[in-house]
Scaffold this motif. Structure first.
Motif, PDB file in Angstrom:
ATOM      1  N   GLN A 111      -6.177 -24.947  -1.039  1.00  0.00           N
ATOM      2  CA  GLN A 111      -6.575 -23.390  -0.699  1.00  0.00           C
ATOM      3  C   GLN A 111      -8.104 -23.116  -0.845  1.00  0.00           C
ATOM      4  OE1 GLN A 111      -4.650 -20.706  -3.423  1.00  0.00           O
ATOM      5  NE2 GLN A 111      -5.429 -18.737  -2.314  1.00  0.00           N
ATOM      6  N   PHE A 112      -8.764 -23.842  -1.837  1.00  0.00           N
ATOM      7  CA  PHE A 112     -10.325 -23.643  -1.753  1.00  0.00           C
ATOM      8  C   PHE A 112     -11.043 -24.774  -0.775  1.00  0.00           C
ATOM      9  CE2 PHE A 112      -8.845 -21.289  -5.376  1.00  0.00           C
ATOM     10  CZ  PHE A 112      -9.733 -20.281  -5.402  1.00  0.00           C
ATOM     11  N   ILE A 113     -10.414 -25.931  -0.960  1.00  0.00           N
ATOM     12  CA  ILE A 113     -11.162 -27.153  -0.483  1.00  0.00           C
ATOM     13  C   ILE A 113     -11.489 -26.904   1.410  1.00  0.00           C
ATOM     14  CG2 ILE A 113     -11.456 -29.414  -0.013  1.00  0.00           C
ATOM     15  CD1 ILE A 113     -10.170 -29.841  -2.771  1.00  0.00           C
ATOM     16  N   ILE A 114     -10.276 -26.704   1.798  1.00  0.00           N
ATOM     17  CA  ILE A 114      -9.997 -26.810   3.259  1.00  0.00           C
ATOM     18  C   ILE A 114     -11.004 -25.560   3.889  1.00  0.00           C
ATOM     19  CG2 ILE A 114      -8.793 -26.353   5.208  1.00  0.00           C
ATOM     20  CD1 ILE A 114      -8.311 -29.161   3.914  1.00  0.00           C
ATOM     21  N   PRO A 115     -10.874 -24.214   3.413  1.00  0.00           N
ATOM     22  CA  PRO A 115     -11.456 -23.148   4.040  1.00  0.00           C
ATOM     23  C   PRO A 115     -13.001 -23.229   3.827  1.00  0.00           C
ATOM     24  CG  PRO A 115      -9.720 -22.511   2.870  1.00  0.00           C
ATOM     25  CD  PRO A 115      -9.750 -23.582   2.498  1.00  0.00           C
ATOM     26  N   LEU A 118      -4.039 -35.768   3.589  1.00  0.00           N
ATOM     27  CA  LEU A 118      -3.829 -34.663   4.455  1.00  0.00           C
ATOM     28  C   LEU A 118      -5.345 -33.823   4.471  1.00  0.00           C
ATOM     29  CD1 LEU A 118      -0.332 -33.315   4.352  1.00  0.00           C
ATOM     30  CD2 LEU A 118      -1.254 -34.661   6.430  1.00  0.00           C
ATOM     31  N   ILE A 119      -5.675 -33.677   3.449  1.00  0.00           N
ATOM     32  CA  ILE A 119      -6.762 -32.844   3.190  1.00  0.00           C
ATOM     33  C   ILE A 119      -8.036 -33.538   3.580  1.00  0.00           C
ATOM     34  CG2 ILE A 119      -8.690 -31.933   1.443  1.00  0.00           C
ATOM     35  CD1 ILE A 119      -6.180 -31.544  -0.414  1.00  0.00           C
ATOM     36  N   ILE A 120      -8.323 -34.994   3.343  1.00  0.00           N
ATOM     37  CA  ILE A 120      -9.186 -35.749   3.951  1.00  0.00           C
ATOM     38  C   ILE A 120      -9.185 -36.038   5.309  1.00  0.00           C
ATOM     39  CG2 ILE A 120     -10.062 -38.207   4.011  1.00  0.00           C
ATOM     40  CD1 ILE A 120      -9.381 -38.439   0.963  1.00  0.00           C
ATOM     41  N   GLY A 121      -7.829 -36.042   6.017  1.00  0.00           N
ATOM     42  CA  GLY A 121      -7.475 -36.197   7.444  1.00  0.00           C
ATOM     43  C   GLY A 121      -7.956 -34.761   8.285  1.00  0.00           C
ATOM     44  N   ILE A 122      -7.971 -33.642   7.439  1.00  0.00           N
ATOM     45  CA  ILE A 122      -8.276 -32.405   8.300  1.00  0.00           C
ATOM     46  C   ILE A 122      -9.748 -32.231   8.123  1.00  0.00           C
ATOM     47  CG2 ILE A 122      -8.263 -29.897   8.170  1.00  0.00           C
ATOM     48  CD1 ILE A 122      -5.317 -30.075   7.050  1.00  0.00           C
ATOM     49  N   ILE A 123     -10.554 -32.401   7.182  1.00  0.00           N
ATOM     50  CA  ILE A 123     -12.086 -32.570   7.076  1.00  0.00           C
ATOM     51  C   ILE A 123     -12.515 -33.687   7.806  1.00  0.00           C
ATOM     52  CG2 ILE A 123     -13.846 -33.155   5.423  1.00  0.00           C
ATOM     53  CD1 ILE A 123     -12.362 -31.997   3.174  1.00  0.00           C
ATOM     54  N   ALA A 124     -12.094 -34.649   8.085  1.00  0.00           N
ATOM     55  CA  ALA A 124     -12.466 -35.808   9.152  1.00  0.00           C
ATOM     56  C   ALA A 124     -12.377 -35.109  10.560  1.00  0.00           C
ATOM     57  CB  ALA A 124     -11.815 -37.077   9.068  1.00  0.00           C
ATOM     58  N   ILE A 125     -11.341 -34.409  10.813  1.00  0.00           N
ATOM     59  CA  ILE A 125     -11.117 -33.907  12.305  1.00  0.00           C
ATOM     60  C   ILE A 125     -12.024 -32.828  12.151  1.00  0.00           C
ATOM     61  CG2 ILE A 125      -9.819 -32.496  13.737  1.00  0.00           C
ATOM     62  CD1 ILE A 125      -7.154 -34.303  12.371  1.00  0.00           C
ATOM     63  N   MET A 126     -12.349 -31.967  11.432  1.00  0.00           N
ATOM     64  CA  MET A 126     -13.438 -30.864  11.445  1.00  0.00           C
ATOM     65  C   MET A 126     -14.880 -31.660  11.718  1.00  0.00           C
ATOM     66  SD  MET A 126     -12.480 -28.148   8.334  1.00  0.00           S
ATOM     67  CE  MET A 126     -11.032 -27.301   8.344  1.00  0.00           C
ATOM     68  N   ILE A 127     -15.207 -32.752  11.079  1.00  0.00           N
ATOM     69  CA  ILE A 127     -16.522 -33.361  11.333  1.00  0.00           C
ATOM     70  C   ILE A 127     -16.551 -33.863  12.678  1.00  0.00           C
ATOM     71  CG2 ILE A 127     -17.929 -35.117  10.449  1.00  0.00           C
ATOM     72  CD1 ILE A 127     -16.776 -34.634   7.611  1.00  0.00           C
ATOM     73  N   MET A 128     -15.405 -34.510  13.153  1.00  0.00           N
ATOM     74  CA  MET A 128     -15.532 -35.233  14.418  1.00  0.00           C
ATOM     75  C   MET A 128     -15.565 -34.110  15.412  1.00  0.00           C
ATOM     76  SD  MET A 128     -12.398 -37.380  16.100  1.00  0.00           S
ATOM     77  CE  MET A 128     -11.268 -36.062  16.163  1.00  0.00           C
ATOM     78  N   ILE A 129     -15.053 -32.991  15.555  1.00  0.00           N
ATOM     79  CA  ILE A 129     -15.121 -31.865  16.650  1.00  0.00           C
ATOM     80  C   ILE A 129     -16.388 -31.188  16.575  1.00  0.00           C
ATOM     81  CG2 ILE A 129     -14.091 -29.719  17.193  1.00  0.00           C
ATOM     82  CD1 ILE A 129     -11.487 -30.533  16.221  1.00  0.00           C
ATOM     83  N   ALA A 130     -16.909 -31.152  15.269  1.00  0.00           N
ATOM     84  CA  ALA A 130     -18.247 -30.363  15.120  1.00  0.00           C
ATOM     85  C   ALA A 130     -19.498 -31.423  15.486  1.00  0.00           C
ATOM     86  CB  ALA A 130     -18.509 -30.334  13.649  1.00  0.00           C
ATOM     87  N   THR A 131     -19.075 -32.677  15.329  1.00  0.00           N
ATOM     88  CA  THR A 131     -20.023 -33.700  16.021  1.00  0.00           C
ATOM     89  C   THR A 131     -20.104 -33.766  17.362  1.00  0.00           C
ATOM     90  OG1 THR A 131     -19.711 -35.208  14.237  1.00  0.00           O
ATOM     91  CG2 THR A 131     -20.629 -36.200  16.208  1.00  0.00           C
ATOM     92  N   GLN A 132     -18.895 -33.514  18.218  1.00  0.00           N
ATOM     93  CA  GLN A 132     -18.879 -33.556  19.672  1.00  0.00           C
ATOM     94  C   GLN A 132     -19.605 -32.403  20.020  1.00  0.00           C
ATOM     95  OE1 GLN A 132     -17.833 -35.947  21.350  1.00  0.00           O
ATOM     96  NE2 GLN A 132     -17.466 -37.342  19.750  1.00  0.00           N
ATOM     97  N   ASN A 133     -19.458 -31.357  19.516  1.00  0.00           N
ATOM     98  CA  ASN A 133     -19.868 -30.031  19.934  1.00  0.00           C
ATOM     99  C   ASN A 133     -21.286 -30.066  19.769  1.00  0.00           C
ATOM    100  OD1 ASN A 133     -19.219 -27.141  21.009  1.00  0.00           O
ATOM    101  ND2 ASN A 133     -20.617 -26.644  18.903  1.00  0.00           N
TER     102      ASN A 133
END
Length: 247
Positions: free
Chosen positions: A116-120, A60-75
């Protein structure tokens, strides 16, 4: 904060819309839509993080980070319209920066290896890298446009595409880092950063909050440099055609 107090925060939005109407800026619909969308997005991610914090599942941690990168890339990619292949280059620059930054933090045991630390911190790093990518692309488009004759002359004299565009790349990387560097100079004097303020409001010691803010400050500086340099290396050829002339 109680739901009633949260509701009163809409006063700031109402003031903004009234000012927009008064000055005939025409931003009322955008402000209203941005308010609704931002609130829903924050509520959604709040519930998602609440679930992830409880499970501590690495997938789940990797998935959330991957989604963050994808959205940041699109923007950030919106700044590179017309540059074929720019999106995967932005994604690579952000991903490498995230891996190196988080790897150093975890490797030196600067932060605990918990959600708690990695995601934020990952979110802040990726967001900062996204801004750097956008600034770099904006500046590169301006640099190439204003230096077209010089670049063409260097190519005609036998310079390689990288040699011909090197000065433009350097100026663009520098421009993309200026907001981060300026932020370092004024932090604590002009502004109290969000992470530090949030920790203090949550009841943490100001000294402890400052320590974590210093971590973010230094990490952002390194990540800005890494993102700008990596993207410049990966993308400079996109401003040239197949025959190595400027597009």
């Amino acid at each position: 904060m109680s739901p009633i107090a949260l509701g009163f925060t809409l006063t700031f939005i109402i003031i903004t819309m009234v000012l927009s109407k008064w000055q005939k800026l025409g931003l009322e619909k955008d402000i209203a839509w941005g308010t609704i969308r931002g609130a829903l997005q924050l509520l959604f991610i709040g519930y998602v993080l609440h679930f992830v914090f409880q499970t501590e599942h690495i997938g789940l941690i990797i998935g959330i980070i991957a989604i963050m990168i994808m959205i940041a890339t699109q923007n950030a990619g919106k700044r590179g319209i017309g540059l074929k292949g720019i999106h995967w280059r932005i994604a690579a620059a952000i991903a490498v920066t995230e891996i190196l930054t988080m790897g150093l933090m975890l490797g030196f045991q600067i932060i605990k290896p918990t959600t708690q630390f990695i995601i934020p911190i990952s979110g802040m790093t990726i967001g900062s890298s996204m801004i750097v990518c956008g600034l770099f692309l904006n500046q590169m488009n301006r640099e190439v446009g204003s230096s077209r004759e010089l670049i063409d002359a260097l190519l005609a004299l036998g310079a390689t595409p990288k040699q011909a565009i090197q000065q433009a790349l350097q100026r663009s990387v520098k421009a993309s880092m200026i907001p981060t560097i300026d932020g370092m100079k004024t932090v604590g004097l002009v502004q109290l950063p969000g992470m530090m303020t949030g920790m203090i409001i949550a009841g943490s010691s100001p000294i402890e909050a400052v320590r974590y803010q210093i971590l973010i400050l230094f990490a952002f500086t390194a990540s800005a440099a890494m993102t700008g340099i990596i993207l410049s290396i990966l993308s400079y050829k996109l401003w040239f055609a197949k025959d190595m002339t400027l597009r």
